[in-house]
Design a protein around this motif. Sequence first.
Motif, short mmCIF file in Angstrom:
data_model
loop_
_atom_site.label_atom_id
_atom_site.label_comp_id
_atom_site.label_asym_id
_atom_site.label_seq_id
_atom_site.Cartn_x
_atom_site.Cartn_y
_atom_site.Cartn_z
N GLN A 37 0.94 -1.15 0.06
CA GLN A 37 -0.05 -0.09 0.00
C GLN A 37 1.01 1.20 0.14
OE1 GLN A 37 -2.58 0.64 3.64
NE2 GLN A 37 -4.06 1.57 2.08
N GLY A 40 -1.62 6.72 0.75
CA GLY A 40 -2.65 7.42 0.34
C GLY A 40 -3.37 6.35 -0.97
N GLN A 41 -2.93 5.39 -1.22
CA GLN A 41 -3.35 4.46 -2.26
C GLN A 41 -4.14 3.29 -1.69
OE1 GLN A 41 -3.07 5.79 -5.49
NE2 GLN A 41 -2.18 7.42 -4.56
N LYS A 42 -4.59 2.36 -2.79
CA LYS A 42 -5.27 1.16 -2.23
C LYS A 42 -4.26 0.13 -1.84
CE LYS A 42 -7.61 1.17 -5.98
NZ LYS A 42 -8.60 0.67 -7.16
N GLY B 102 -10.69 -1.68 -2.60
CA GLY B 102 -10.81 -0.16 -2.88
C GLY B 102 -9.98 0.61 -2.06
N LYS B 103 -9.86 1.86 -2.34
CA LYS B 103 -8.96 3.06 -1.59
C LYS B 103 -9.32 2.90 -0.18
CE LYS B 103 -7.30 5.62 -5.55
NZ LYS B 103 -6.78 6.92 -5.90
#
Lengths: 116, 111
Positions: A37, A40-42, B102-103
């Motif tokens: 990860q 700030g991203q998935k 998902g984010k």
Amino acid sequence: EPEVTQTPSHQVTQMGQEVILRCVPISNHLYFYWYRQILGQKVEFLVSFYNNEISEKSEIFDDQFSVERPDGSNFTLKIRSTKLEDSAMYFCASIPWPSGSTDTQYFGPGTRLTVL
Amino acid sequence: AQRVTQPEKLLSVFKGAPVELKCNYSYSGSPELFWYVQYSRQRLQLLLRHISRESIKGFTADLNKGETSFHLKKPFAQEEDSAMYYCALRNSGGSNYKLTFGKGTLLTVNP
């Protein structure tokens, strides 16, 4: 309750250096994963591993990455020559397959890799 | 390709208010949907899965194949629900069991 463990919790390295991230899956689990990860991203799938071989890998998992189960307990992710964009949190996960349900993936606490 | 979209990065509600965390997915096959939660300083853990149709900690989620959604709902939010929530999908016919996330939505429940 058994848990997946990961070491180190934080790794700082210079660009171009090799790093090895370590994971100890739950003892009766035989299917292992690495996810990462970026801040700030998935959470993104990197690779899955079963029966001492890679069962699937993503586009991210290029020749710079490798995984290994060097002994009966550890599961490692190696990055041969780190780049700035490899900075991320890396999660190890496992499932109790084939001896149990595949529904729950058990995640480790993560290793934060910072490449300078 | 499979994709999971959580449109809200942040969601803030007051204690006792209803909460809905949205999740939409894109997948051509037969998906299995999950919600994972990460409380502060804790690891990612499974909250619930669509096939069991269960309620966990007061949360429910219904898979709507027509709208390709799997929204997470709770009628009365509690402060201890504050956490990061991730919707995840996997291929029901696959043998790999990998998850596509998902984010995430950061839920804050205010007193």
